[in-house]
Design a protein around this motif. Sequence first.
Motif, PDB file in Angstrom:
ATOM      1  N   GLN A  83      54.546  59.590  64.262  1.00 21.84           N
ATOM      2  CA  GLN A  83      53.346  59.922  63.507  1.00 21.84           C
ATOM      3  C   GLN A  83      52.187  60.344  64.402  1.00 21.84           C
ATOM      4  OE1 GLN A  83      53.512  59.974  60.149  1.00 21.84           O
ATOM      5  NE2 GLN A  83      55.648  59.302  60.339  1.00 21.84           N
ATOM      6  N   SER A  84      52.239  59.973  65.675  1.00 21.18           N
ATOM      7  CA  SER A  84      51.102  60.277  66.552  1.00 21.18           C
ATOM      8  C   SER A  84      51.513  60.928  67.862  1.00 21.18           C
ATOM      9  CB  SER A  84      50.315  58.991  66.849  1.00 21.18           C
ATOM     10  OG  SER A  84      51.074  58.090  67.641  1.00 21.18           O
ATOM     11  N   LEU A  85      52.639  60.535  68.432  1.00 19.83           N
ATOM     12  CA  LEU A  85      52.974  60.941  69.796  1.00 19.83           C
ATOM     13  C   LEU A  85      52.973  62.464  70.014  1.00 19.83           C
ATOM     14  CD1 LEU A  85      55.633  59.114  71.935  1.00 19.83           C
ATOM     15  CD2 LEU A  85      55.176  61.520  72.239  1.00 19.83           C
ATOM     16  N   SER A  92      50.716  63.218  73.888  1.00 21.87           N
ATOM     17  CA  SER A  92      51.709  64.266  74.138  1.00 21.87           C
ATOM     18  C   SER A  92      51.725  64.676  75.606  1.00 21.87           C
ATOM     19  CB  SER A  92      51.441  65.489  73.248  1.00 21.87           C
ATOM     20  OG  SER A  92      50.173  66.060  73.519  1.00 21.87           O
ATOM     21  N   THR A  93      50.566  64.589  76.279  1.00 16.09           N
ATOM     22  CA  THR A  93      50.515  64.877  77.715  1.00 16.09           C
ATOM     23  C   THR A  93      51.261  63.809  78.502  1.00 16.09           C
ATOM     24  OG1 THR A  93      48.366  65.947  77.437  1.00 16.09           O
ATOM     25  CG2 THR A  93      48.992  65.342  79.660  1.00 16.09           C
ATOM     26  N   VAL A 123      58.639  53.950  74.589  1.00 16.70           N
ATOM     27  CA  VAL A 123      58.322  55.060  73.687  1.00 16.70           C
ATOM     28  C   VAL A 123      57.653  54.551  72.415  1.00 16.70           C
ATOM     29  CG1 VAL A 123      59.309  56.886  72.249  1.00 16.70           C
ATOM     30  CG2 VAL A 123      60.132  56.566  74.592  1.00 16.70           C
ATOM     31  N   LEU A 124      58.166  53.469  71.850  1.00 15.21           N
ATOM     32  CA  LEU A 124      57.582  52.913  70.627  1.00 15.21           C
ATOM     33  C   LEU A 124      56.177  52.383  70.879  1.00 15.21           C
ATOM     34  CD1 LEU A 124      60.630  51.072  69.012  1.00 15.21           C
ATOM     35  CD2 LEU A 124      59.569  53.228  68.306  1.00 15.21           C
ATOM     36  N   ALA A 129      50.576  52.660  69.788  1.00 16.02           N
ATOM     37  CA  ALA A 129      49.331  52.158  70.382  1.00 16.02           C
ATOM     38  C   ALA A 129      48.121  52.930  69.884  1.00 16.02           C
ATOM     39  CB  ALA A 129      49.407  52.248  71.902  1.00 16.02           C
ATOM     40  N   ARG A 130      47.069  52.209  69.635  1.00 14.06           N
ATOM     41  CA  ARG A 130      45.786  52.820  69.295  1.00 14.06           C
ATOM     42  C   ARG A 130      44.777  52.655  70.427  1.00 14.06           C
ATOM     43  NH1 ARG A 130      48.660  55.014  66.859  1.00 14.06           N
ATOM     44  NH2 ARG A 130      48.973  55.201  64.607  1.00 14.06           N
TER      45      ARG A 130
END
Length: 230
Positions: A83-85, A92-93, A123-124, A129-130
């Motif tokens: 949902q975010s990565l 993403s970097t 990875v999870l 993480a926020r």
Amino acid sequence: MLQKTRGIALSYIRYRETSIISRVYTEDFGLQSYIVNGVRSAKSKSNRIALFQPLTLLDMVVYYKADRELHRLSEVKISHPFQSLPFEVTKSTIALFVTEMLNKVLKEEAGSPTLFQFLVNAVLFLEEARTNYENFHLSFLLKLSFFLGFGPESAREFENQLREHSVPFLPDETTEKALNSILRHPIGTPVELSRAARNELLDALVAYYHVHIDSLGEVKSLPVLREVLG
């Protein structure tokens, strides 16, 4: 013979007109390459190529033969949709850098469930993480080094190994304390580092990998990561 396994997509290259060859680190068979047909065809209605984006977590049914370099998939699906990565620039970097490093250092063709689970958990964490992921790449490289057989037990050992190979790294007391904290605590544990110290430690870690892995070569994503995360 058909086998079930979990996998982490690392990269893919184009193969012929409509297919790809995907590199996947699997739980049971280690690093494997799979031919995936038809995913680049204009007639393909499903976006199956998205299954093989970097760090995608997969559930797979594969045709496996130990003496083959290329394998085929019977079934594949995403085990944990992101949902975010892929969508947040910072994450993403980091993912780009982590994937490049994994492509360079994962060589074995035998399964390592412990290493695989470490990668899945990492990875999870990054996906979910926020906060407190600005040092993820540092912690990831340090902890991965233990699975690869050259993890340092302390900041002092890390510094000494670099010094023995004429790599200049003279951290101040704060950076040395942060390095020890990263070594001793789980990924995501808050550690205060200035932008300059984070860059310095990142460069030292990549140099540390160069010391231990002759074939590492240039890390092309490093300048982008340094700029974004610092």
